[in-house]
Design an enzyme around this catalytic site. Sequence first.
Site, PDB file in Angstrom:
ATOM      1  CB  CYS A  33      -0.901  -0.011   1.232  1.00  0.00           C
ATOM      2  SG  CYS A  33      -1.717   1.579   1.537  1.00  0.00           S
ATOM      3  CB  CYS A  36       0.987   1.231   4.742  1.00  0.00           C
ATOM      4  SG  CYS A  36      -0.593   0.384   5.019  1.00  0.00           S
ATOM      5  CG  HIS A  81      -4.084  -1.194   4.614  1.00  0.00           C
ATOM      6  ND1 HIS A  81      -3.689  -0.381   3.578  1.00  0.00           N
ATOM      7  CD2 HIS A  81      -4.791  -2.212   4.045  1.00  0.00           C
ATOM      8  CE1 HIS A  81      -4.127  -0.885   2.430  1.00  0.00           C
ATOM      9  NE2 HIS A  81      -4.799  -1.993   2.689  1.00  0.00           N
ATOM     10  CG  ASN A  97     -13.953   9.095  -4.449  1.00  0.00           C
ATOM     11  OD1 ASN A  97     -15.169   9.055  -4.294  1.00  0.00           O
ATOM     12  ND2 ASN A  97     -13.369   8.886  -5.606  1.00  0.00           N
ATOM     13  CB  SER A 156      -7.409   2.169  -6.750  1.00  0.00           C
ATOM     14  OG  SER A 156      -6.635   3.320  -6.467  1.00  0.00           O
ATOM     15  CG  HIS A 203      -4.137   3.481   4.123  1.00  0.00           C
ATOM     16  ND1 HIS A 203      -3.136   2.707   4.644  1.00  0.00           N
ATOM     17  CD2 HIS A 203      -4.240   4.565   4.936  1.00  0.00           C
ATOM     18  CE1 HIS A 203      -2.635   3.304   5.716  1.00  0.00           C
ATOM     19  NE2 HIS A 203      -3.287   4.428   5.914  1.00  0.00           N
ATOM     20  CG  HIS A 245      -6.721   7.899   1.018  1.00  0.00           C
ATOM     21  ND1 HIS A 245      -7.219   6.629   0.809  1.00  0.00           N
ATOM     22  CD2 HIS A 245      -6.708   8.503  -0.203  1.00  0.00           C
ATOM     23  CE1 HIS A 245      -7.474   6.466  -0.481  1.00  0.00           C
ATOM     24  NE2 HIS A 245      -7.192   7.589  -1.128  1.00  0.00           N
ATOM     25  CD  GLN A 286      -7.816  12.530  -3.913  1.00  0.00           C
ATOM     26  OE1 GLN A 286      -7.187  13.230  -4.719  1.00  0.00           O
ATOM     27  NE2 GLN A 286      -8.612  11.552  -4.289  1.00  0.00           N
TER      28      GLN A 286
HETATM   29 ZN   LIG Z   1      -2.295   1.169   3.711  1.00  0.00          ZN
END
Ligand SMILES: [Zn+2]
Length: 348
Positions: free
Chosen positions: A49, A52, A112, A152, A160, A163, A165, A167
């Site tokens: 990833c 990570c 993750h 998203n 895709s 993890h 996250h 933006q």
């Molecule tokens: Zn990750």
Amino acid sequence: MPFKEHPHRRFNPLTGEWILVSPHRTKRPWQGQQEEPDRSVMPKFDPGCYLCPGNERAGGERNPEYSDTFVFTNDFAALLPEVSGLEFPDDDLLRAEPESGICRVICFSPRHDLSIARMSREQTVKVVELWISEFRELGAQDGVGYVQIFENRGSIMGCSNPHPHGQIWATRSVPMIPSLETERQADYLAGKGECLLCSYLKRELAEGERIVFQNDSFVALVPFWAVWPFEVMVLPREHMASLGEMNARTRGDLADAMIRLGIRYDNLFKTSFPYSMGVHQAPTDGRAHPEWHFHFHYYPPLLRSASVRKFMVGFEMLGMPQRDITAEHAAAALRELSEIHYLDEESA
Ligand SMILES: [Zn+2]
Ligand SMILES: [Zn+2]
Ligand SMILES: [Zn+2]
């Protein structure tokens, strides 16, 4: 017969758009869980990833061994810093303008396998605080007129990487939707002498049927004009133009609202619920924005189960958006759900 049981259209005062509601098409608006709960387990750390801690990103840089949140400038940004000397057509028909900006990625947690629905309040407050500092820092830069913070989530949203996250895209101009909302809120304030969303929230709290839940500082509701089946708006009770106006208490309450909504969403179809969410707030164009009341939109695509999604096709592509299940039914379904995550419930 109340209008809500007949085909009708509803107006979105924030954008000026309309949506077609066809409630007679859903004889049973809520059929409950249709599929097996998703209990797939993800690793806490994935060596492959790029988000990570300690891993290498596609751009060649290595992530630090971060322990709470981590932000970096996107290695494949959709926007780039300003370039001078470009020539643009000055034409009624073929019109283009320069656009520049900065794209950043924010990791919400080093873990993750987590999402906001399964993160602690303490960790989620760190995400909110990072949003605030990024909003202030990017918004203060010359040539940044708007800071769009969003998340998203889920492969069906085109994300895709699982993890946790989000933006941030900071742009020179105010993007189309916040720009429409700026105009509509300014018109309302000028016409009525009060804030559009303060008035709207008062009305929703009085009616109650579209409220999902609330805490001391925030209200989560399915807006009257919602397009997506389980669309939600999260609004501060107090009039605030941007995230930057929040104090320690409201930041904690925002984290609380985000976690509780995330849990309800995951519990709805007992799956890791996909959505696009983000905050709309005052532009950072150097002007005063008394009309702005910041808020979050959550736009999830799922309709009836973890695998049945809503598509915007046909009449919706050519005419206008349409929904069958009403905003009132969607709010009732979300309101009934537990605030204990289904994965925690079963392991307890
Ligand atoms: Zn990750
Ligand atoms: Zn307001
Ligand atoms: Zn908005």
